[in-house]
Structures are given as C-alpha cells and as structure tokens.
Design a protein around this motif. Structure first.
Motif, PDB file in Angstrom:
ATOM      1  N   HIS A 159       0.833  -1.209   0.000  1.00 41.66           N
ATOM      2  CA  HIS A 159       0.000   0.000   0.000  1.00 41.66           C
ATOM      3  C   HIS A 159       0.867   1.258   0.000  1.00 41.66           C
ATOM      4  CE1 HIS A 159      -3.370   2.649   0.888  1.00 41.66           C
ATOM      5  NE2 HIS A 159      -2.672   3.170   1.878  1.00 41.66           N
ATOM      6  N   ASP A 165      -5.340  -1.338  -4.722  1.00 45.87           N
ATOM      7  CA  ASP A 165      -5.687  -2.514  -3.922  1.00 45.87           C
ATOM      8  C   ASP A 165      -5.687  -3.800  -4.745  1.00 45.87           C
ATOM      9  OD1 ASP A 165      -5.919  -0.934  -1.719  1.00 45.87           O
ATOM     10  OD2 ASP A 165      -8.113  -0.969  -1.634  1.00 45.87           O
ATOM     11  N   ALA A 168      -2.149  -4.699  -5.485  1.00 43.84           N
ATOM     12  CA  ALA A 168      -1.484  -5.101  -4.242  1.00 43.84           C
ATOM     13  C   ALA A 168      -1.867  -6.531  -3.858  1.00 43.84           C
ATOM     14  CB  ALA A 168      -1.836  -4.138  -3.117  1.00 43.84           C
TER      15      ALA A 168
END
Length: 247
Positions: A159, A165, A168
């Motif tokens: 992050h 997101d 990630a």
C-alpha cells in the motif's frame, strides 16, 4: 534434547524467571519453543503433548493451560516461525543478495522478507509443511496474531508503495505463493543414500530407467543442489516485472 536447547531458537524470548524450586515457570512461549525444538530434532510426526511435557519436566495436563489442544500447538508452531521472521527483519544484521540497480525500495523490502523467510525455514525445515497446510484448516481471522501481523505488514508495504488494492492483492498472493513454493522445493528430499560416496547411487538415479526418465537422470545432480537465495529473489523480480512493470 534438553530444555537448555531453547535459548538458540529464533523468536524465543529471554529465559523465564525460575520459581522457588529453581525451575523456570511455564509460559506459552516456552511451551512453543520447546515444541519447536522437539520438531527440529525428531520431526513433526513425533511431536506430542507428552513429548513436550517430558522435555519441560511437567505432566502433560500442565500444558493445556498454555496450549489447549494439539491443533493449537500446531498453530503455535506456525506463529513461532513468523515471530522468528519478525525478529530477523527487525535485527536486519544479515546480508541479502544484491538487488538490481535502480530497484525501488519496496521491492528491496520484498527481497529482505523473502530472504528472511527462506533462512528461518531452512533453520526449521520440519515445520515448513505446517506453514503451507495450516491456513487450509484455519479461517483467516482465527490465525495467530503473529501470523496476521506478518501478512498485515506485507500488505501495508504494498500500500505504501502506491499500488492499487487490486494490484497489491495480486502481488501479495503471487509473492507468498512463489516464496512458499520455492522453499518447499528447496527442502524436498532428493538424496536416497546419504552415506554413499558415488553421486549417482547416492541420489538413487540407478533406480530410474534411463529410457523412461532421461531428463531426471541427466538433471538429478543439479536438482540435489539448493538453488539458493539469488534465484529466490530473481524469481520475485521476474514476477514483479510482469505484474508491476512500471516500478
């Protein structure tokens, strides 16, 4: 094995304060460190509450206050390895394979995490199968805090690197899959007869028909040699080059 062996276990804390009888009092950490030492010495199949209790010089029932079941003991072993990983990363006093020039800091941190995982695993190879299998039986939120903190740290790193997101999570899953898979392959049993000086016979290659397994016969000696940390981090870079090519 004696209780004194525990002092050298990564992740183990300072010695417990002796009680009036001169024996160290029980704590969950001490029970788990003893269990880890048992597994290191005799393997996972020989682990039992009684064996751990014998090493500690107590009755098996005395352990249930600190680890109420065999499943909890197994989860505790996984947590102990992750705590050892945390300690290795906090110490930061070991060299890792050099990163490529211009490697972003977050990628270098992934290299450090992978290398620390690799070294902790090689120090405690009999526990590694638990790291791969226990998550299949334990829901995410019921896993030990030490395990959850390690995963939280990894997600936080991605992050802070500015990854979206979705990206990630892809990197997170890919990273863990690669590192755990790499470690499992590194630890696989290759040698057939450790006392045999002749390489081919030592590896048991004579048991493989050359007509059926020509490549295994040819590459057997290389398979018996650990690939090491350099290939571990090179594989991470190859995956990241595909998943996050712009960083």
């Amino acid at each position: 094995m004696s209780d004194r062996m525990q002092s050298g276990i990564p992740g183990g804390g300072s010695p417990d304060r002796p009680d009036r009888a001169g024996r160290s009092r029980l704590t969950r950490e001490r029970v788990l460190n003893t269990a880890l030492a048992v597994v290191d010495e005799v393997g996972l199949a020989s682990l039992s509450m009684r064996r751990v209790a014998d090493e500690l010089g107590v009755e098996p029932m005395a352990l249930y206050r600190y680890t109420p079941s065999k499943d909890d003991l197994l989860d505790g072993l996984v947590e102990t390895l992750f705590l050892a990983l945390d300690q290795a990363l906090a110490d930061g006093d070991y060299a890792i394979p050099p990163s490529r020039p211009g490697t972003p800091e977050w990628r270098a941190d992934l290299h450090k995490t992978a290398t620390a995982m690799y070294r902790v695993a090689l120090a405690h190879p009999h526990v590694v199968p638990l790291v791969a299998t226990r998550p299949l039986t334990v829901p995410l939120t019921r896993r030990p805090q030490g395990v959850l903190r390690s995963h939280e740290r990894l997600l936080a790193l991605l992050h802070s690197a500015g990854l979206e997101d979705r990206t990630a999570l892809t990197v997170y899953r890919t990273f863990l899959s690669w590192v755990l898979g790499y470690i499992v392959i590194e630890l696989r049993q290759i040698v057939d007869d450790p006392d045999e000086p002749e390489p081919a016979i030592r590896l048991g290659l004579h048991r493989l028909p050359a007509s059926d397994f020509p490549r295994l016969r040819a590459l057997g000696p290389a398979l018996a040699t650990p690939a090491g940390e350099q290939q571990l981090t090179a594989g991470i870079d190859a995956l990241l080059d595909h998943l996050v090519p712009q960083t």
